[in-house]
Design an enzyme around this catalytic site. Structure first.
Site, PDB file in Angstrom:
ATOM      1  CG  HIS A   1      -2.535   7.297   2.182  1.00  0.00           C
ATOM      2  ND1 HIS A   1      -2.563   6.261   2.000  1.00  0.00           N
ATOM      3  CD2 HIS A   1      -2.184   8.058   2.901  1.00  0.00           C
ATOM      4  CE1 HIS A   1      -2.082   5.476   2.954  1.00  0.00           C
ATOM      5  NE2 HIS A   1      -1.302   6.958   3.871  1.00  0.00           N
TER       6      HIS A   1
ATOM      7  CG  ASP B   1      -2.963   4.168  -0.721  1.00  0.00           C
ATOM      8  OD1 ASP B   1      -3.116   5.491  -1.246  1.00  0.00           O
ATOM      9  OD2 ASP B   1      -2.469   4.034   0.194  1.00  0.00           O
TER      10      ASP B   1
ATOM     11  N   GLY C   1       3.133   8.783   8.710  1.00  0.00           N
ATOM     12  CA  GLY C   1       4.782   9.943   8.485  1.00  0.00           C
ATOM     13  C   GLY C   1       5.476   8.737   7.515  1.00  0.00           C
ATOM     14  CG  ASN C   2       7.853   5.299   8.734  1.00  0.00           C
ATOM     15  OD1 ASN C   2       7.133   4.504   9.799  1.00  0.00           O
ATOM     16  ND2 ASN C   2       8.372   5.423   8.349  1.00  0.00           N
ATOM     17  CB  SER C   3       2.169   7.183   4.856  1.00  0.00           C
ATOM     18  OG  SER C   3       1.232   6.220   3.395  1.00  0.00           O
TER      19      SER C   3
ATOM     20  CG  LEU D   1     -13.064 -11.319 -15.627  1.00  0.00           C
ATOM     21  CD1 LEU D   1     -13.134 -13.028 -14.359  1.00  0.00           C
ATOM     22  CD2 LEU D   1     -13.266 -11.920 -16.980  1.00  0.00           C
ATOM     23  N   GLY D   2     -16.853  -7.683 -14.980  1.00  0.00           N
ATOM     24  CA  GLY D   2     -17.872  -7.927 -14.150  1.00  0.00           C
ATOM     25  C   GLY D   2     -18.663  -8.439 -13.528  1.00  0.00           C
TER      26      GLY D   2
ATOM     27  CG  LEU E   1     -15.097 -12.582  -7.282  1.00  0.00           C
ATOM     28  CD1 LEU E   1     -13.065 -13.094  -7.203  1.00  0.00           C
ATOM     29  CD2 LEU E   1     -15.405 -14.227  -8.104  1.00  0.00           C
TER      30      LEU E   1
END
Length: 394
Positions: A131, A161, A232-234, A289-290, A293
């Site tokens: 992101h 991410d 900003g730490n991302s 698996l399609g 859950l």
């Protein structure tokens, strides 16, 4: 008489010294004596914790010196798209400008954002959050030593991410992965560029491991920490006290947008898997698996006193459907590994090679079935954004 008085003080001093030494000897603890008269060894008290692991640490400067050079600041630029005003298509309006529109009317302004990254290979490969760079038109990397370079995107993985970018510079420092051994209570340090103030180190502990079902990413196995993490730490580093990379900071739980002591980092083992897959195939290949859950809390209601996860739905013509799985089935194990949460099943299947076959044990009513499922390949999905904040752009 005088001679006697001359020696008397010395005699008294010797008597006092001998008395003091005798008193000291009497104060020493004596070994206990058993009922049979044999002296027993004095009791030896062992420390309750391994003090070589946790005691005596007064500074983490050495760990920071090792890790900080490999943590970079990332500056991205995105050109903002703006709708053209109808006047821009009016011939009279354009004639006023000699059919040459001012630059500010031709395109929108630039939007700048900040983030962090970690150099993981000497040839310039950097791990960061997807992101941070997903919408960028230009990515500039600023190193700890003052150097700057424009980065190219090598590959992205929205499901975790994570993203891999590359810079062309020499003599780059590298932060090594630590793939296991992280325990709750271990001291950790977060390094990044919060709010664009410059490289910053914050300290905390590992609050929890294996956090999942948070709705942040498709694949979740987070390290939770109370080290202060802010926008900003991302994409920055979460390290241990030896300077090893144990995770990449990615999200915070916050109602204000700032740190509230609940931050999440992607573990190093997932980071390394994504890095290797992107460098090998240009993308991350995962098994599928399609099925969908039910959340774990509902599982506890539906199947108390047993493990397993409940199949909420089965995709038509998907791998699970072709193998005979049905809605309402309770998946108990895959290839002999007991399944207790949806996240565990998703992460396990994701590691399987597409076209390989797995053995799935399901409970259907009072019946237990063993089904062979040919694993499919999962397509990438976008990140989710709820009250968990993936460290928004600054």
């Amino acid at each position: 008489m005088r001679r006697t008085l001359t020696w008397l003080p010395w005699v008294l001093l010797i008597i006092v010294i001998l008395g003091f030494l005798g008193w000291q000897f009497m104060q020493k603890p004596k070994a206990p004596i058993a009922s049979d008269g044999i002296k027993m060894p004095a009791e030896k008290v062992e420390p309750l914790i391994n003090t070589t692991r946790t005691g005596g640490v007064v500074s983490y400067s050495e760990a920071v010196k090792v890790a900080a050079p490999a943590v970079v600041n990332i500056f991205t630029t995105q050109k903002v798209k703006q709708m053209n005003h109808p006047l821009l298509d009016d011939p009279a309006f354009r004639e006023f400008f000699g059919n040459e529109l001012p630059d500010q009317l031709k395109q929108g302004p630039n939007e700048n954002s900040l983030g962090s990254g970690v150099i993981v290979r000497k040839d310039g490969y950097i791990l960061t959050n997807n992101h941070v760079i997903s919408q960028a038109d230009q990515i500039v990397v600023a190193l700890h030593d003052g150097r700057r370079a424009v980065a190219a995107v090598i590959g992205t993985d929205p499901d975790t991410d994570l993203a891999v970018i590359k810079i062309a510079l020499d003599d780059l420092p590298v932060l090594p992965f630590k793939l296991s051994g992280n325990e709750v209570g271990d001291v950790v340090l977060a390094i990044g560029n919060p709010f664009g103030v410059g490289q910053t180190v914050t300290q905390g502990i590992v609050s929890a491991t294996g956090r999942s079902d948070l709705g942040i990413n498709t694949y979740e196995d987070f390290i939770q920490t109370d080290a202060a993490i802010n926008p900003g730490n991302s994409g920055g580093a979460l390290i241990d006290v030896a300077g090893n990379l144990i995770g990449v900071n990615t999200a915070i739980f916050s109602q204000s947008g700032g740190s509230m002591g609940i931050g999440f980092a992607i573990p190093a083992k997932i980071c390394q898997q994504v890095l290797n897959s992107i460098l090998k195939d240009g993308r991350v290949v995962r098994g599928w698996l399609g099925i969908s859950l039910l959340p774990s809390k509902q599982d506890d209601i539906l199947v108390p006193e047993q493990n397993g996860v409940v199949v909420a739905d089965v995709l038509r013509d998907g791998p699970a459907a072709k193998a005979g799985l049905k809605r309402g089935d309770i998946i108990m194990s895959v290839n002999g590994e007991a399944i207790s949460t949806p996240a565990q099943l998703i992460n396990y299947v994701a590691l399987q090679v597409p076209t390989s076959t797995v053995s799935v044990v399901v409970n259907r009513g009072d019946e237990s079935l063993t089904l062979s499922v040919v694993i499919g390949e999962r397509k990438s999905q976008s990140n989710k954004d709820k009250q968990f904040i993936p460290l928004p752009k600054q």
